[in-house]
Design a protein around this motif. Structure first.
Motif, PDB file in Angstrom:
ATOM      1  N   VAL A  64      -4.181   0.498  10.326  1.00 45.44           N
ATOM      2  CA  VAL A  64      -5.425  -0.192  10.389  1.00 45.44           C
ATOM      3  C   VAL A  64      -5.444  -1.670   9.904  1.00 45.44           C
ATOM      4  CG1 VAL A  64      -7.752  -0.122  10.566  1.00 45.44           C
ATOM      5  CG2 VAL A  64      -6.657   1.426  11.432  1.00 45.44           C
ATOM      6  N   VAL A  65      -5.069  -1.513   8.287  1.00 42.83           N
ATOM      7  CA  VAL A  65      -5.253  -2.748   7.310  1.00 42.83           C
ATOM      8  C   VAL A  65      -4.110  -3.590   7.941  1.00 42.83           C
ATOM      9  CG1 VAL A  65      -4.662  -3.689   5.109  1.00 42.83           C
ATOM     10  CG2 VAL A  65      -6.151  -1.787   5.522  1.00 42.83           C
TER      11      VAL A  65
ATOM     12  N   MET B 187       0.735  -1.224  -0.007  1.00 42.50           N
ATOM     13  CA  MET B 187      -0.067   0.076  -0.072  1.00 42.50           C
ATOM     14  C   MET B 187       0.792   1.265   0.080  1.00 42.50           C
ATOM     15  SD  MET B 187      -2.920  -1.225   2.819  1.00 42.50           S
ATOM     16  CE  MET B 187      -3.915   0.535   2.648  1.00 42.50           C
ATOM     17  N   MET B 188       1.915   1.201   0.795  1.00 41.14           N
ATOM     18  CA  MET B 188       2.833   2.589   0.841  1.00 41.14           C
ATOM     19  C   MET B 188       3.484   2.634  -0.348  1.00 41.14           C
ATOM     20  SD  MET B 188       4.722   2.893   4.311  1.00 41.14           S
ATOM     21  CE  MET B 188       5.053   1.414   4.801  1.00 41.14           C
ATOM     22  N   SER B 189       3.848   1.519  -1.228  1.00 41.17           N
ATOM     23  CA  SER B 189       4.602   1.762  -2.411  1.00 41.17           C
ATOM     24  C   SER B 189       3.646   2.258  -3.302  1.00 41.17           C
ATOM     25  CB  SER B 189       5.033   0.292  -3.099  1.00 41.17           C
ATOM     26  OG  SER B 189       6.121  -0.389  -1.986  1.00 41.17           O
TER      27      SER B 189
ATOM     28  N   LEU C 294      -9.330 -10.206  13.413  1.00 43.41           N
ATOM     29  CA  LEU C 294      -9.484  -8.977  12.557  1.00 43.41           C
ATOM     30  C   LEU C 294      -9.721  -7.751  13.263  1.00 43.41           C
ATOM     31  CD1 LEU C 294     -11.238 -10.740   9.575  1.00 43.41           C
ATOM     32  CD2 LEU C 294      -8.937 -10.020   9.405  1.00 43.41           C
ATOM     33  N   GLY C 295     -10.961  -7.875  14.038  1.00 47.62           N
ATOM     34  CA  GLY C 295     -11.252  -6.440  14.860  1.00 47.62           C
ATOM     35  C   GLY C 295     -10.438  -6.045  15.743  1.00 47.62           C
ATOM     36  N   VAL C 296      -9.672  -7.064  16.629  1.00 48.06           N
ATOM     37  CA  VAL C 296      -8.804  -6.500  17.589  1.00 48.06           C
ATOM     38  C   VAL C 296      -7.604  -6.116  16.991  1.00 48.06           C
ATOM     39  CG1 VAL C 296      -7.369  -7.455  19.500  1.00 48.06           C
ATOM     40  CG2 VAL C 296      -9.645  -7.904  19.529  1.00 48.06           C
ATOM     41  N   GLY C 297      -7.302  -6.834  16.051  1.00 47.88           N
ATOM     42  CA  GLY C 297      -5.944  -6.298  15.212  1.00 47.88           C
ATOM     43  C   GLY C 297      -6.132  -5.117  14.494  1.00 47.88           C
ATOM     44  N   ALA C 298      -7.420  -4.615  14.222  1.00 50.14           N
ATOM     45  CA  ALA C 298      -7.580  -3.386  13.719  1.00 50.14           C
ATOM     46  C   ALA C 298      -7.321  -2.126  14.620  1.00 50.14           C
ATOM     47  CB  ALA C 298      -8.879  -3.138  12.962  1.00 50.14           C
TER      48      ALA C 298
END
Length: 156
Positions: free
Chosen positions: A141-142, A35-37, A95-99
């Motif tokens: 967040v991703v 994404m950064m690239s 997914l939720g906790v990771g976000a």
């Protein structure tokens, strides 16, 4: 008079599944790096290497440092998840906790620590403090969601 002292040598160092944390951190780092690239390539080529005193474009080295950061931050997630094992109990929860974890990482590291660090090493492109950027927020967040999902999927 004799006294007897009983000591235990059993010390637990288990704080979550560290291998799942590293794996999730690396996969999340790969997704975030891609994404950064696409969105802000100068961060990987210039800013991240500059944090370690490396000047000029250093794309491959920037990627290596970024992936190392991803793995270490994944270890932090494993430590947190070890305190609350139910957090890694399902992929949805992961997914939720990771976000949420990615959001906290963004605030602590991207918004606050990175601009201070880059300013301290004299990087001319250091962002302002606070460094609030939508692309960075979304990327972190991703990263966290991927980290949490992989962690939950690979935890026994």
């Amino acid at each position: 008079m004799a006294t007897e002292t009983v000591t235990s040598t059993d010390v637990s160092t288990e704080t979550g599944n560290w291998k799942a944390g590293v794996a999730g951190g690396l996969v999340g780092g790969l997704v975030f790096g891609a994404m950064m690239s696409a969105m802000t390539p100068g961060v990987l080529r210039m800013a991240i290497p500059a944090m370690y005193g490396i000047e000029g474009p250093a794309g491959a080295l920037g990627w290596a440092i970024h992936m190392s950061h991803g793995a270490v931050i994944g270890l932090g997630f494993a430590a947190v998840a070890g305190l609350r094992p139910e957090l890694g109990g399902s992929i949805g929860a992961g997914l939720g906790v990771g976000a949420g974890y990615g959001l906290l990482v963004w605030v602590a590291l991207a918004v606050v620590a990175m601009p201070i660090w880059l300013g301290a090493v004299g990087f001319p492109g250091a962002p302002p403090l606070p460094n609030v950027g939508v692309e960075s927020l979304v990327g972190h967040v991703v990263y966290g969601a991927v980290l949490g999902g992989v962690y939950a999927a690979t935890t026994d």
